[in-house]
Design a protein around this motif. Structure first.
Motif, PDB file in Angstrom:
ATOM      1  N   ASN A   1       0.860  -1.190   0.000  1.00 15.41           N
ATOM      2  CA  ASN A   1       0.000   0.000   0.000  1.00 15.41           C
ATOM      3  C   ASN A   1       0.895   1.238   0.000  1.00 15.41           C
TER       4      ASN A   1
ATOM      5  N   THR B   1      -7.693   6.137   6.206  1.00 15.66           N
ATOM      6  CA  THR B   1      -6.302   5.739   6.018  1.00 15.66           C
ATOM      7  C   THR B   1      -5.452   6.098   7.228  1.00 15.66           C
TER       8      THR B   1
ATOM      9  N   LEU C   1      -5.868   3.261   9.568  1.00 21.83           N
ATOM     10  CA  LEU C   1      -5.111   2.083   9.144  1.00 21.83           C
ATOM     11  C   LEU C   1      -3.619   2.239   9.425  1.00 21.83           C
TER      12      LEU C   1
ATOM     13  N   THR D   1      -3.513  -5.906  11.516  1.00 23.25           N
ATOM     14  CA  THR D   1      -3.849  -5.072  10.360  1.00 23.25           C
ATOM     15  C   THR D   1      -5.079  -5.604   9.642  1.00 23.25           C
TER      16      THR D   1
ATOM     17  N   VAL E   1      -8.074  -4.637  11.593  1.00 21.79           N
ATOM     18  CA  VAL E   1      -8.317  -3.203  11.455  1.00 21.79           C
ATOM     19  C   VAL E   1      -8.999  -2.913  10.117  1.00 21.79           C
ATOM     20  N   VAL E   2      -8.554  -3.581   9.046  1.00 23.81           N
ATOM     21  CA  VAL E   2      -9.179  -3.381   7.736  1.00 23.81           C
ATOM     22  C   VAL E   2     -10.648  -3.808   7.762  1.00 23.81           C
TER      23      VAL E   2
ATOM     24  N   ILE F   1     -12.454  -1.032   9.604  1.00 19.70           N
ATOM     25  CA  ILE F   1     -12.613   0.153   8.765  1.00 19.70           C
ATOM     26  C   ILE F   1     -13.740  -0.066   7.757  1.00 19.70           C
TER      27      ILE F   1
ATOM     28  N   TYR G   1     -14.105   2.508   0.941  1.00 19.09           N
ATOM     29  CA  TYR G   1     -12.810   2.432   1.650  1.00 19.09           C
ATOM     30  C   TYR G   1     -11.660   1.888   0.802  1.00 19.09           C
TER      31      TYR G   1
ATOM     32  N   ILE H   1      -8.520   3.214   0.803  1.00 22.86           N
ATOM     33  CA  ILE H   1      -7.412   3.304   1.779  1.00 22.86           C
ATOM     34  C   ILE H   1      -6.080   2.786   1.229  1.00 22.86           C
ATOM     35  N   ASN H   2      -5.964   2.765  -0.097  1.00 22.81           N
ATOM     36  CA  ASN H   2      -4.779   2.203  -0.739  1.00 22.81           C
ATOM     37  C   ASN H   2      -4.778   2.658  -2.200  1.00 22.81           C
TER      38      ASN H   2
END
Length: 263
Positions: free
Chosen positions: A67, A168, A171, A195, A198-199, A202, A212, A214-215
């Protein structure tokens, strides 16, 4: 770690991430998939497992950033050398495009059925021949861009950008505070599990407005693949929105790195 390790780890790990993450969206979205209409919970947990698999695949090789936002956050925090950042980002983009192409290969028949059946139905309806096709046998399909990249439910660039930034930050802060390996240059064994959870969190809590991303690599690489693939009736690639899931996560990753470094 060597440039060879970074390239292989990030390319393969990100490809694995997108194959499984895009795969769960394809499974839920496409006609004639056994998981069609499985819903948002399936997607959020599927993406979490995708992160877990990609991170464990690449963790011992490249640190499993997977990411660009994570890479930027780690560079600002100090765990990753700035000279390595371009290689990380390029490898992540390549891996994301490979993973998206593999989703298409895996679901080739379902893509074809989803898009061509809908085209037949719309053609009959356009010609006033609705009775010739049972709408229940060929339900409205819609575009397939969501399998490859994200899009907002309410198109408001400021809100959409802030949503991606906030998600983000969550994250990358979680990775910096709880997920790093002993060298501080990537995700550790326990950190990969943290992680992934958490994803999932989110996605459940913050994923509703924009899906989302986030990447940046996760969104831009597959969006390019969507534009290039020979999919009939696939719809547009929504390039007017494409900058938000790139810029937002990059800002969020940088903010998370600054917050961690300062406090």
């Amino acid at each position: 770690m060597s440039s060879h390790d970074i390239f292989l780890g990030e390319t393969i790990g990100t490809a694995m991430l997108i194959l499984l993450g895009g795969g769960v969206v394809a499974a839920v979205t496409l006609k004639r998939s056994k998981a069609q209409n499985a819903g948002w919970l399936a997607i959020t947990f599927g993406w979490g497992f995708a992160v877990l698999t990609g991170a464990y695949t690449a963790g011992g090789v490249s640190g499993a950033h997977l990411n660009p936002a994570v890479t930027i956050g780690l560079a600002i925090e100090g765990g990753t050398k700035w000279s390595d950042v371009p290689l990380y980002l390029g490898s992540q983009m390549l891996g994301a495009m490979i993973g998206a192409a593999l989703v298409w290969v895996t679901y080739y028949g379902q893509f074809h059925a989803h898009l061509t059946d809908q085209a037949v139905l719309e053609a009959h309806q356009h010609n006033g021949e609705e009775g010739l096709v049972d709408p229940k046998a060929a339900p409205k399909a819609g575009p397939v861009l969501g399998i490859f990249s994200t899009g907002p439910e309410i198109r408001n660039p400021v809100q959409n950008l802030l949503t991606e930034i906030i998600a983000t930050v969550v994250l990358v802060l979680a990775i910096l505070t709880q997920g790093l390996n002993d060298n501080g240059n990537g995700i550790g064994v326990l950190g990969a599990l943290i992680t992934a959870l958490v994803v999932v969190g989110i996605g459940l809590s913050l994923g509703g407005p924009t899906g989302y991303a986030i990447n940046p690599a996760r969104d831009l690489g597959p969006r390019i693949v969507h534009a290039l693939l020979p999919l009939p009736n696939k719809g547009g690639s929504d390039w007017s929105y494409a900058w938000i899931p790139v810029v937002g996560p990059l800002i969020g990753g940088a903010l998370a790195g600054l917050i961690y470094k300062l406090f």
